[in-house]
Write a protein that holds these residues in place. Structure first.
Motif, PDB file in Angstrom:
ATOM      1  N   VAL A   1       0.973  -1.131   0.239  1.00 13.30           N
ATOM      2  CA  VAL A   1       0.205  -0.386  -0.050  1.00 13.30           C
ATOM      3  C   VAL A   1       0.545   1.123   0.610  1.00 13.30           C
ATOM      4  O   VAL A   1       0.259   2.783  -0.742  1.00 13.30           O
ATOM      5  CB  VAL A   1      -0.833   0.052   0.866  1.00 13.30           C
ATOM      6  CG1 VAL A   1      -1.829   0.896   1.042  1.00 13.30           C
ATOM      7  CG2 VAL A   1      -1.887  -0.814   1.035  1.00 13.30           C
ATOM      8  N   ASP A   2       1.766   1.187   0.838  1.00 11.38           N
ATOM      9  CA  ASP A   2       2.769   2.345   0.605  1.00 11.38           C
ATOM     10  C   ASP A   2       3.264   2.815  -0.354  1.00 11.38           C
ATOM     11  O   ASP A   2       4.449   3.369  -0.246  1.00 11.38           O
ATOM     12  CB  ASP A   2       4.008   2.633   2.131  1.00 11.38           C
ATOM     13  CG  ASP A   2       4.522   1.437   1.512  1.00 11.38           C
ATOM     14  OD1 ASP A   2       5.033   0.120   1.207  1.00 11.38           O
ATOM     15  OD2 ASP A   2       5.531   0.688   2.622  1.00 11.38           O
TER      16      ASP A   2
ATOM     17  N   HIS B   1      11.260  -7.754   6.668  1.00 14.08           N
ATOM     18  CA  HIS B   1      12.459  -6.575   5.771  1.00 14.08           C
ATOM     19  C   HIS B   1      13.734  -7.161   7.006  1.00 14.08           C
ATOM     20  O   HIS B   1      13.291  -7.258   8.442  1.00 14.08           O
ATOM     21  CB  HIS B   1      11.973  -5.523   6.736  1.00 14.08           C
ATOM     22  CG  HIS B   1      10.911  -4.831   6.333  1.00 14.08           C
ATOM     23  ND1 HIS B   1      11.080  -4.590   4.890  1.00 14.08           N
ATOM     24  CD2 HIS B   1       9.834  -4.454   6.499  1.00 14.08           C
ATOM     25  CE1 HIS B   1       9.895  -3.678   4.148  1.00 14.08           C
ATOM     26  NE2 HIS B   1       8.681  -3.818   4.957  1.00 14.08           N
TER      27      HIS B   1
HETATM   28  C1  MLT Z   1       5.815  -3.504   4.307  1.00  9.45           C
HETATM   29  O1  MLT Z   1       6.456  -2.506   4.055  1.00  9.45           O
HETATM   30  O2  MLT Z   1       5.731  -4.535   5.279  1.00  9.45           O
HETATM   31  C2  MLT Z   1       4.731  -3.002   3.707  1.00  9.45           C
HETATM   32  O3  MLT Z   1       4.452  -1.310   3.065  1.00  9.45           O
HETATM   33  C3  MLT Z   1       3.436  -3.185   5.044  1.00  9.45           C
HETATM   34  C4  MLT Z   1       2.311  -2.129   5.157  1.00  9.45           C
HETATM   35  O4  MLT Z   1       1.686  -2.762   3.861  1.00  9.45           O
HETATM   36  O5  MLT Z   1       1.821  -1.887   5.492  1.00  9.45           O
END
Ligand code: MLT
Ligand code: MN
Ligand code: ZN
Length: 299
Positions: free
Chosen positions: A91-92, A240
């Motif tokens: 989403v981001d 991550h």
């Molecule tokens: C992420 O980088 O883990 C995602 O952007 C998480 C999310 O969609 O909020």
């Protein structure tokens, strides 16, 4: 080549609307030790006329407003943003496409997998395909999204976007759902990897010799969210690699030859965001810069 970090935070930004973690509270109070940050995106150009937007954050409108190089310059309607490239479907990184409506032509580049998730959501047709052709790009094949910029996408360990997770979820496979970018112009190389679950030998080999590396700085420790009582997932579970600890990015990228290394996609819980923290000191002592909104990088 010139790059601007439009948004240096991970999903949620700093402060995040519903978060009372220590960093969000400092940011909300206007404490000078924590700069507010918008969500993950950079812009890159080789000629200052045509800009490549890498990832379209939900904060896109605010980011463009804060960046005069991205203001319209010609005629009644215009944008220097000539192309947009998505590194995954989170989403981001995609919600900002909704801000780029208004029948403004630009090219949209993504891997097949990410393009499929955009295609599957009809709301994105507000970026009218008549003006915004969607172009699928293969891994490891150079292309020129805007004049003078050579870009190659490469798969990095990751996972499907959060909103597509189901019982078949696999974490850490290097597939086209999460990619890094090897961007070059005039013999200079910028590596952009905003999400990476593990620093593998393949990632290190790709980064080797870059002039600038912009790398996943989501969390400081693997269990940061859990310990803060803000979630149940580890950093690696979210796709991550943490900065600190065994196999963390500080350690595992230490022996890679890179002129300049900068953290981006930094989550609001990450103590490196506090300018006088010991974690910030440790990151900087290890040769890293902590990216911030509006940071310009000339290469
Ligand atoms: C992420 O980088 O883990 C995602 O952007 C998480 C999310 O969609 O909020
Ligand atoms: Mn993200
Ligand atoms: Zn927070």
């Amino acid at each position: 080549m010139e790059a601007v970090i439009l948004g240096s935070a991970a999903g949620g930004g700093v402060p995040q609307w519903n978060c009372r973690c220590a960093v969000c509270e400092l940011a909300r109070a206007g404490d000078p030790r924590v700069a507010p940050r918008t969500q993950s995106s950079i812009a890159v150009t080789a000629d200052d006329e045509h800009w490549l937007l890498v990832n379209a954050s939900p904060d896109m409108r605010q980011q463009i407003a804060a960046t005069p190089a991205l203001y319209p310059r010609h005629g009644a309607r215009h944008s220097p943003i000539a192309a947009v490239l998505l590194t995954n479907g989170d989403v981001d990184h995609v919600a900002g496409l909704l801000t780029l409506r208004e029948s403004q032509p630009f090219k949209l580049f993504a891997t097949d997998a990410t393009r499929e998730s955009v295609d599957a959501n009809r709301i994105f047709s507000v970026a009218n395909p008549t003006f915004v052709p969607r172009i699928t790009v293969a891994m490891d094949e150079p292309f020129e999204p805007v004049p003078g910029l050579r870009v190659e996408m490469f798969a990095v360990p990751g996972k499907v976007p959060l909103w597509l997770e189901d019982e078949t979820l696999k974490i850490g496979e290097a597939t086209e759902t999460t990619v890094g970018l090897d961007i070059s112009a005039d013999g200079r190389r910028l590596l952009y990897i905003p999400g990476c679950a593990e620093v593998t030998q393949a990632v290190k080999a790709r980064v080797q010799g870059a002039d600038v590396l912009l790398f996943d700085g989501t969390l400081w420790t693997d269990n940061e969210m859990i310990e803060a009582g803000l979630g149940v997932k580890s950093a690696r579970r979210m796709g991550h690699v943490p900065m600190s600890g065994l196999g963390g990015s500080l350690e595992s990228l230490a022996d890679v030859r890179v002129s300049r290394r900068v953290f981006v996609h930094i989550n609001n819980t990450n103590p490196v965001l506090v300018s006088d923290s010991s974690e910030r000191d440790q990151a900087e002592t290890s040769g890293w810069e902590v990216g911030y909104d509006g940071m310009r990088i000339d290469l």
